[in-house]
Design a protein around this motif. Sequence first.
Motif, mmCIF file in Angstrom:
data_model
loop_
_atom_site.group_PDB
_atom_site.id
_atom_site.type_symbol
_atom_site.label_atom_id
_atom_site.label_comp_id
_atom_site.label_asym_id
_atom_site.label_seq_id
_atom_site.Cartn_x
_atom_site.Cartn_y
_atom_site.Cartn_z
ATOM 1 N N THR A 147 0.844 -1.195 0.000
ATOM 2 C CA THR A 147 0.000 0.000 0.000
ATOM 3 C C THR A 147 0.885 1.253 0.000
ATOM 4 N N PHE A 148 0.287 2.355 -0.428
ATOM 5 C CA PHE A 148 1.007 3.627 -0.454
ATOM 6 C C PHE A 148 0.036 4.775 -0.252
ATOM 7 N N SER A 149 0.590 5.905 0.147
ATOM 8 C CA SER A 149 -0.113 7.190 0.219
ATOM 9 C C SER A 149 0.749 8.192 -0.519
ATOM 10 N N ALA A 150 0.107 9.163 -1.157
ATOM 11 C CA ALA A 150 0.873 10.174 -1.879
ATOM 12 C C ALA A 150 0.130 11.496 -1.885
ATOM 13 N N ALA A 151 0.866 12.565 -1.632
ATOM 14 C CA ALA A 151 0.337 13.905 -1.860
ATOM 15 C C ALA A 151 0.406 14.139 -3.365
ATOM 16 N N LEU A 152 -0.613 14.767 -3.927
ATOM 17 C CA LEU A 152 -0.686 14.964 -5.374
ATOM 18 C C LEU A 152 -0.740 16.435 -5.724
ATOM 19 N N THR A 153 -0.168 16.745 -6.881
ATOM 20 C CA THR A 153 -0.359 18.041 -7.519
ATOM 21 C C THR A 153 -1.143 17.754 -8.786
ATOM 22 N N THR A 154 -2.279 18.405 -8.956
ATOM 23 C CA THR A 154 -3.163 18.119 -10.081
ATOM 24 C C THR A 154 -3.433 19.403 -10.861
ATOM 25 N N ARG A 155 -3.359 19.285 -12.196
ATOM 26 C CA ARG A 155 -3.672 20.406 -13.084
ATOM 27 C C ARG A 155 -4.644 19.915 -14.148
ATOM 28 N N GLU A 156 -5.616 20.756 -14.480
ATOM 29 C CA GLU A 156 -6.563 20.411 -15.539
ATOM 30 C C GLU A 156 -6.514 21.507 -16.587
ATOM 31 N N ASP A 157 -6.470 21.103 -17.880
ATOM 32 C CA ASP A 157 -6.450 22.108 -18.933
ATOM 33 C C ASP A 157 -7.867 22.354 -19.461
ATOM 34 N N ALA A 158 -7.990 23.295 -20.391
ATOM 35 C CA ALA A 158 -9.294 23.692 -20.923
ATOM 36 C C ALA A 158 -10.013 22.556 -21.651
ATOM 37 N N ARG A 159 -9.275 21.561 -22.139
ATOM 38 C CA ARG A 159 -9.883 20.436 -22.862
ATOM 39 C C ARG A 159 -10.233 19.262 -21.951
ATOM 40 N N GLY A 160 -10.017 19.428 -20.639
ATOM 41 C CA GLY A 160 -10.371 18.378 -19.692
ATOM 42 C C GLY A 160 -9.264 17.390 -19.386
ATOM 43 N N ALA A 161 -8.070 17.573 -19.972
ATOM 44 C CA ALA A 161 -6.941 16.696 -19.641
ATOM 45 C C ALA A 161 -6.472 17.026 -18.226
ATOM 46 N N VAL A 162 -6.133 15.987 -17.479
ATOM 47 C CA VAL A 162 -5.689 16.148 -16.096
ATOM 48 C C VAL A 162 -4.272 15.595 -15.983
ATOM 49 N N THR A 163 -3.366 16.387 -15.417
ATOM 50 C CA THR A 163 -2.004 15.939 -15.140
ATOM 51 C C THR A 163 -1.859 15.810 -13.631
ATOM 52 N N VAL A 164 -1.391 14.635 -13.206
ATOM 53 C CA VAL A 164 -1.242 14.317 -11.789
ATOM 54 C C VAL A 164 0.226 14.020 -11.526
ATOM 55 N N SER A 165 0.807 14.702 -10.543
ATOM 56 C CA SER A 165 2.209 14.497 -10.180
ATOM 57 C C SER A 165 2.300 14.172 -8.702
ATOM 58 N N GLY A 166 3.283 13.329 -8.368
ATOM 59 C CA GLY A 166 3.487 12.995 -6.965
ATOM 60 C C GLY A 166 4.640 12.031 -6.782
ATOM 61 N N THR A 167 4.859 11.675 -5.532
ATOM 62 C CA THR A 167 5.914 10.749 -5.137
ATOM 63 C C THR A 167 5.371 9.863 -4.024
ATOM 64 N N CYS A 168 5.774 8.601 -4.040
ATOM 65 C CA CYS A 168 5.420 7.705 -2.942
ATOM 66 C C CYS A 168 6.558 6.707 -2.738
#
Length: 183
Positions: free
Chosen positions: A125-146
């Motif tokens: 199992t893991f936990s991670a803090a995420l940084t999330t960005r969404e663009d105008a076309r609905g694409a989502v970029t998720v960044s993090g470390t675990c």
Amino acid sequence: MASVAELNLDPAASRLRLRTRAAGVLARLAHDLEITAKGMRAQAHLDGEAWTAEVFITVADLEVAGTLRGDRLDPGGLSTSDRREIERRLRVDALRSTGEVRIQASGKTRARAEGRVEIQGATATFSAALTTREDARGAVTVSGTCILSLKALKIAEIKGPLGAFKIRDEVEVLFDLTLRPNA
């Protein structure tokens, strides 16, 4: 942000890296490594701020990117034959000829993930803090470390000759994943 959406991974815009570190008496003679996942696919379901995702990593497509000096990657730190031998040992010995690694994750907000990694029935199992960005076309970029435990995944301890060094149990996973809405 869309209230409900189905997304698929854009592999060309995504990166997943594993970092292993050596420990032991002669650890400085061993290599800390960065391994990249070239073959991935993923789906995510968004429902407001809550989400679920499933990621599959093709083991045959794991590649040694190079050696690490602290957090700095040296792509030329290994010979081609050393790189190929490490990749072979990773696939055959450590991951027991598994075809895919399965990751399931979810969150009540886009800022945190709770998940599990599965390899041939063994899970970590893991936990991670995420940084999330969404663009105008609905694409989502998720960044993090675990951090993942090799022991939890029932991966046998990886050692050098005569036990002079070993790979630490904790593997750092860094990810930047871009998911796009289904067509």
